[in-house]
Design an enzyme around this catalytic site. Structure first.
Site, short mmCIF file in Angstrom:
data_model
loop_
_atom_site.label_atom_id
_atom_site.label_comp_id
_atom_site.label_asym_id
_atom_site.label_seq_id
_atom_site.Cartn_x
_atom_site.Cartn_y
_atom_site.Cartn_z
N THR A 257 -12.45 -4.43 1.12
CA THR A 257 -11.27 -4.02 1.88
C THR A 257 -11.68 -3.72 3.32
O THR A 257 -12.82 -3.32 3.57
CB THR A 257 -10.58 -2.78 1.28
OG1 THR A 257 -9.48 -2.40 2.12
CG2 THR A 257 -11.52 -1.60 1.17
N ARG B 80 -1.47 -11.69 19.27
CA ARG B 80 -2.88 -11.91 18.93
C ARG B 80 -3.07 -13.36 18.48
O ARG B 80 -2.12 -13.99 18.00
CB ARG B 80 -3.31 -11.00 17.79
CG ARG B 80 -3.51 -9.56 18.13
CD ARG B 80 -3.84 -8.79 16.85
NE ARG B 80 -5.06 -9.29 16.20
CZ ARG B 80 -5.36 -9.10 14.91
NH1 ARG B 80 -4.51 -8.47 14.12
NH2 ARG B 80 -6.49 -9.56 14.43
N ARG C 54 -10.80 -13.89 3.51
CA ARG C 54 -11.07 -12.78 2.58
C ARG C 54 -10.76 -13.18 1.15
O ARG C 54 -11.48 -12.80 0.22
CB ARG C 54 -10.26 -11.55 3.00
CG ARG C 54 -10.91 -10.77 4.14
CD ARG C 54 -10.12 -9.54 4.49
NE ARG C 54 -9.15 -9.80 5.54
CZ ARG C 54 -8.23 -8.93 5.94
NH1 ARG C 54 -8.12 -7.76 5.33
NH2 ARG C 54 -7.41 -9.22 6.91
N ARG D 194 -8.34 3.70 4.21
CA ARG D 194 -7.31 4.21 3.31
C ARG D 194 -7.40 3.53 1.95
O ARG D 194 -7.39 4.18 0.90
CB ARG D 194 -5.92 3.97 3.92
CG ARG D 194 -4.76 4.23 2.96
CD ARG D 194 -3.43 3.79 3.57
NE ARG D 194 -3.39 2.38 3.91
CZ ARG D 194 -3.13 1.41 3.03
NH1 ARG D 194 -2.91 1.70 1.75
NH2 ARG D 194 -3.09 0.15 3.42
N LYS E 97 2.20 -1.33 12.00
CA LYS E 97 1.13 -0.39 11.67
C LYS E 97 0.01 -0.40 12.72
O LYS E 97 -0.79 0.54 12.78
CB LYS E 97 0.55 -0.69 10.30
CG LYS E 97 -0.12 -2.04 10.13
CD LYS E 97 -0.60 -2.27 8.71
CE LYS E 97 -1.25 -3.64 8.53
NZ LYS E 97 -2.42 -3.83 9.39
N ASP E 98 -0.05 -1.46 13.56
CA ASP E 98 -1.07 -1.53 14.61
C ASP E 98 -0.63 -0.88 15.91
O ASP E 98 -1.43 -0.76 16.84
CB ASP E 98 -1.44 -3.00 14.89
CG ASP E 98 -2.15 -3.66 13.72
OD1 ASP E 98 -2.78 -2.95 12.93
OD2 ASP E 98 -2.06 -4.91 13.61
N ASN F 183 -9.95 -13.42 8.43
CA ASN F 183 -8.51 -13.56 8.22
C ASN F 183 -8.20 -13.53 6.73
O ASN F 183 -9.10 -13.50 5.89
CB ASN F 183 -7.98 -14.84 8.89
CG ASN F 183 -8.60 -16.11 8.33
OD1 ASN F 183 -8.78 -16.26 7.12
ND2 ASN F 183 -8.91 -17.06 9.20
#
Length: 214
Positions: A123, A8, A151, A127, A79-80, A147
């Protein structure tokens, strides 16, 4: 031997990919690696992440490039990666995992436990939103995109009083910011958080062999 590496175009993804390449060069000094940046659906859709069907939004286009031989392998946050990959692909390597926990970053140095009542917490994760609300039902949780450094800047007290992020991302980017670690005993991380998955073609034995040295 030269390898084209799919990733990415996000700041964190490029940082992770550069780290993987640096590790691969230690055990494959005669190899060259070139990063090919690929835009994914998750990069172009500005909606809050937890309103989108997230299956594959940050990896599908990158893995398609692997499958179609546009790149030799791809670097993802584990996790992606969906639990089921295309049958032509395989997770060839999972390098040493970073910290798995989330962290709390606030404008005034407060922790999640003692931040003021009514504080606005940002967030990108449903979750995390649920867990923040469970621990502190007296704060307001709002979605935040951008990004990691963007944030963090938003947690200035103007729009957000604090944000929740993965510690692994901050570490890999080398961002200098004060944070409060969130214990995994009370704030469960995402499965695979802090780990990198390297995806290759299942029939590309030479590349898989090279990646397994990492």
């Amino acid at each position: 031997m030269k390898y084209i590496v799919g990733a990415r175009g996000s700041q964190l993804s490029i940082a992770q990919t550069n780290w993987v390449i640096s590790e691969l060069k230690k055990v494959n000094p005669d190899c060259e690696y070139e990063i090919k940046s690929i835009t994914t659906k998750g990069d172009t859709d500005s909606r809050p992440l937890f309103t989108i069907n997230q299956k594959g939004i940050f990896e599908k286009e990158v893995d398609r490039a692997v499958s179609q031989k546009e790149v030799d392998f791809a670097v993802h946050s584990l996790k992606d990666v969906p639990s089921e990959l295309d049958e032509s692909l395989i997770i060839a390597s999972i390098p040493k995992r970073e910290a798995v926990n989330d962290v709390f970053i606030s404008s005034d140095g407060s922790s999640l436990e003692n931040i003021k009542k009514g504080a606005v917490i940002g967030t990108s994760s449903l979750r995390r939103a649920v867990q923040v609300s469970r621990i502190r039902p007296d704060v307001t949780v709002k979605p935040i995109r951008g990004n990691i450094e963007t944030r963090i800047k938003k947690a200035s007290g103007e729009n957000f009083d604090a944000i929740v992020l993965a510690q692994a991302g901050i570490s890999r980017l080398g961002v200098d910011v004060d944070f409060s670690p969130l214990s995994i005993d009370i704030f469960s991380p995402s499965p695979g958080q802090g780990a990198i998955a390297i995806v290759a073609r299942a029939n590309d034995e030479d590349t898989i062999s090279m990646l397994k040295k990492n």
